[in-house]
Design a protein around this motif. Structure first.
Motif, PDB file in Angstrom:
ATOM      1  N   TRP A 134       0.826  -1.215   0.000  1.00 28.38           N
ATOM      2  CA  TRP A 134       0.000   0.000   0.000  1.00 28.38           C
ATOM      3  C   TRP A 134       0.858   1.261   0.000  1.00 28.38           C
ATOM      4  N   SER A 135       1.856   1.301   0.900  1.00 28.98           N
ATOM      5  CA  SER A 135       2.592   2.545   1.095  1.00 28.98           C
ATOM      6  C   SER A 135       3.469   2.902  -0.109  1.00 28.98           C
ATOM      7  N   TYR A 136       4.084   1.912  -0.764  1.00 33.50           N
ATOM      8  CA  TYR A 136       4.958   2.211  -1.885  1.00 33.50           C
ATOM      9  C   TYR A 136       4.182   2.637  -3.129  1.00 33.50           C
ATOM     10  N   THR A 137       2.903   2.332  -3.178  1.00 36.03           N
ATOM     11  CA  THR A 137       2.115   2.692  -4.357  1.00 36.03           C
ATOM     12  C   THR A 137       1.213   3.907  -4.142  1.00 36.03           C
ATOM     13  N   LEU A 138       0.997   4.299  -2.901  1.00 37.15           N
ATOM     14  CA  LEU A 138       0.080   5.410  -2.632  1.00 37.15           C
ATOM     15  C   LEU A 138       0.682   6.526  -1.784  1.00 37.15           C
ATOM     16  N   VAL A 139       1.714   6.228  -1.012  1.00 38.52           N
ATOM     17  CA  VAL A 139       2.317   7.205  -0.110  1.00 38.52           C
ATOM     18  C   VAL A 139       3.579   7.772  -0.762  1.00 38.52           C
TER      19      VAL A 139
ATOM     20  N   ALA B 183      -2.768 -14.109  -8.328  1.00 41.98           N
ATOM     21  CA  ALA B 183      -2.739 -13.199  -7.176  1.00 41.98           C
ATOM     22  C   ALA B 183      -1.981 -11.928  -7.513  1.00 41.98           C
ATOM     23  N   GLY B 184      -0.851 -12.073  -8.222  1.00 40.19           N
ATOM     24  CA  GLY B 184      -0.087 -10.892  -8.618  1.00 40.19           C
ATOM     25  C   GLY B 184      -0.884  -9.990  -9.535  1.00 40.19           C
ATOM     26  N   LEU B 185      -1.600 -10.587 -10.501  1.00 38.83           N
ATOM     27  CA  LEU B 185      -2.404  -9.801 -11.436  1.00 38.83           C
ATOM     28  C   LEU B 185      -3.547  -9.095 -10.720  1.00 38.83           C
ATOM     29  N   ILE B 186      -4.268  -9.815  -9.871  1.00 38.40           N
ATOM     30  CA  ILE B 186      -5.424  -9.230  -9.180  1.00 38.40           C
ATOM     31  C   ILE B 186      -4.987  -8.121  -8.231  1.00 38.40           C
ATOM     32  N   LEU B 187      -3.917  -8.379  -7.470  1.00 42.77           N
ATOM     33  CA  LEU B 187      -3.442  -7.364  -6.531  1.00 42.77           C
ATOM     34  C   LEU B 187      -2.927  -6.136  -7.263  1.00 42.77           C
ATOM     35  N   SER B 188      -2.199  -6.355  -8.356  1.00 42.14           N
ATOM     36  CA  SER B 188      -1.692  -5.232  -9.140  1.00 42.14           C
ATOM     37  C   SER B 188      -2.844  -4.437  -9.754  1.00 42.14           C
ATOM     38  N   LEU B 189      -3.880  -5.135 -10.229  1.00 42.74           N
ATOM     39  CA  LEU B 189      -5.058  -4.435 -10.751  1.00 42.74           C
ATOM     40  C   LEU B 189      -5.709  -3.572  -9.672  1.00 42.74           C
TER      41      LEU B 189
ATOM     42  N   LEU C 225       1.240  -3.561 -14.487  1.00 37.71           N
ATOM     43  CA  LEU C 225       0.453  -4.791 -14.343  1.00 37.71           C
ATOM     44  C   LEU C 225       1.263  -6.000 -14.811  1.00 37.71           C
ATOM     45  N   LEU C 226       1.893  -5.850 -15.965  1.00 36.08           N
ATOM     46  CA  LEU C 226       2.687  -6.947 -16.521  1.00 36.08           C
ATOM     47  C   LEU C 226       3.871  -7.282 -15.630  1.00 36.08           C
ATOM     48  N   LEU C 227       4.624  -6.267 -15.243  1.00 38.50           N
ATOM     49  CA  LEU C 227       5.849  -6.491 -14.475  1.00 38.50           C
ATOM     50  C   LEU C 227       5.544  -7.020 -13.073  1.00 38.50           C
ATOM     51  N   ASN C 228       4.506  -6.519 -12.436  1.00 37.09           N
ATOM     52  CA  ASN C 228       4.116  -7.027 -11.119  1.00 37.09           C
ATOM     53  C   ASN C 228       3.729  -8.498 -11.199  1.00 37.09           C
ATOM     54  N   THR C 229       2.955  -8.838 -12.226  1.00 40.25           N
ATOM     55  CA  THR C 229       2.519 -10.227 -12.389  1.00 40.25           C
ATOM     56  C   THR C 229       3.710 -11.143 -12.643  1.00 40.25           C
ATOM     57  N   VAL C 230       4.641 -10.700 -13.491  1.00 39.66           N
ATOM     58  CA  VAL C 230       5.854 -11.468 -13.734  1.00 39.66           C
ATOM     59  C   VAL C 230       6.649 -11.635 -12.442  1.00 39.66           C
ATOM     60  N   GLY C 231       6.701 -10.596 -11.630  1.00 43.07           N
ATOM     61  CA  GLY C 231       7.417 -10.685 -10.359  1.00 43.07           C
ATOM     62  C   GLY C 231       6.838 -11.747  -9.444  1.00 43.07           C
TER      63      GLY C 231
END
Length: 357
Positions: free
Chosen positions: A57-62, A130-136, A162-168
């Protein structure tokens, strides 16, 4: 580039640490019931999961922008645009901001796939979804200005993310394969370790959590009802009602469990069973309650004008718990009760197991 993550890092560490502290009791109870032990490694995993959850949460919104003091940004809906950004930057490796952003987006979701395989035993398909849904969820939160909190997006909705998070997440699951295999080979069948200090302390903390949540929830609910529904002034609220709700109701709840079932809620949670001598059950349970959770609630009640009494009682309980046979504690020593596990009695006088708490 890394400087911009300073506030997010501190938020993740501080809030994550607080979240781990709140989750400690239920997680510890679950581990004692499943495996009969609580290891330092378990505590480190709990802290890591809590910090990582907040970091998502914090790295994407804060940091959150001040109202009206930010520029609205447009979404990137063109896949693989990050390749052009890397080429356009003109720098190499650690000096290429676009490349570092790509690496960060992949690495940021590695722990998700890793933890899903190690802790939940879920494979590549679950990790990828899970990576795709969370990234979305993260990207749409950014796109909508935190779902309408801001009038427009202050961070970019990016399909490349979205792509890179899912790959991660996928790579994290693959990276965890050898570790999962090693853990599986070394994982022994759950065995109850005995009545340890750790199990006793977790039981006590569970009791404290129950009485605190129940008592203060009722007290706060009463105050809200009196202030906003009955519209009583604050100075007109009777103080004894707060004391009765904060201490009296939890005492009745715990008292029922001790007098009717012979143990507290916390002891039941960690599968501890006090045993009274035949024919002395009623006497022993009354003494157990009076010199256990009942005595603590009475001495720490707002109605008792002895500020240090509750603390002194708690300290005495802990001292006797550590030094008494089988870690029975003050209440069981006074009540002349033995303390065993539900799975079987502990050997009288046997030393407590070492290594695990």
């Amino acid at each position: 580039m890394l400087r911009q993550f300073g506030p997010s890092t501190w938020v993740a560490l501080l809030v994550g640490g607080l979240l781990a502290a709140v989750a400690f009791v239920p997680v510890a109870v679950l581990l004692y019931r499943r495996a009969g032990r609580l290891r330092v490694l378990d505590l480190l995993i709990l802290l890591a999961v809590a910090v990582y959850a907040v970091a998502l949460w914090s790295y994407t919104l804060v940091p959150l922008p001040e109202s009206e003091s930010f520029t609205c940004v447009r979404a990137n809906l063109r896949l693989f645009r990050f390749i052009e950004d890397i080429r356009a930057d003109g720098h190499l490796f650690l000096h290429n901001r676009a490349l570092l952003q790509v690496v960060f987006n992949v690495v940021f979701f590695l722990p998700l796939g890793f933890l899903l395989r190690i802790l939940l035993r879920r494979g590549v398909v679950v990790a990828t979804l899970a990576g795709l849904i969370l990234s979305l969820a993260i990207e749409f939160t950014q796109k909508t200005g935190i779902w309408g909190l801001y009038h427009c997006a202050y961070r970019v909705f990016d399909v490349d993310d979205l792509l890179l998070n899912t790959v991660g997440a996928l790579l994290g699951s693959l990276f965890a394969l050898p570790f999962a295999a090693l853990i599986q080979r070394r994982r022994a069948a759950p065995v109850a370790a005995g009545v340890t200090v750790g199990r006793r302390l977790v039981g006590i903390l569970a009791d404290l959590a129950v009485v605190t949540v129940v008592g203060y929830s009722l007290a706060i609910g009463w105050r809200a009802f009196a202030l906003y529904v009955l519209e009583w002034p604050l100075d007109a609220l009777p103080g004894w009602v707060d004391g009765a709700l904060a201490s009296g109701v939890p005492a009745l709840l715990e008292g029922y469990w001790v007098l009717a079932r012979g143990r507290t809620l916390g002891e039941a949670a960690v599968q501890l069973e006090p045993l009274a001598k035949p024919g002395h059950e009623v006497r022993s349970r009354v003494l157990k309650f009076a010199f256990g959770v009942g005595g603590y609630l009475a001495l720490s009640s707002p109605l008792v004008e002895l500020p240090a009494a509750g603390l002194a009682f708690a300290v005495a309980t802990l001292v006797v718990l550590v030094r008494s046979r089988n870690h029975r504690g003050l209440s069981h020593v006074v009540a002349d009760m033995e303390l065993v596990l539900e799975t079987g009695p502990a050997e009288p006088g046997a030393p407590a197991p070492t290594g695990d708490a």
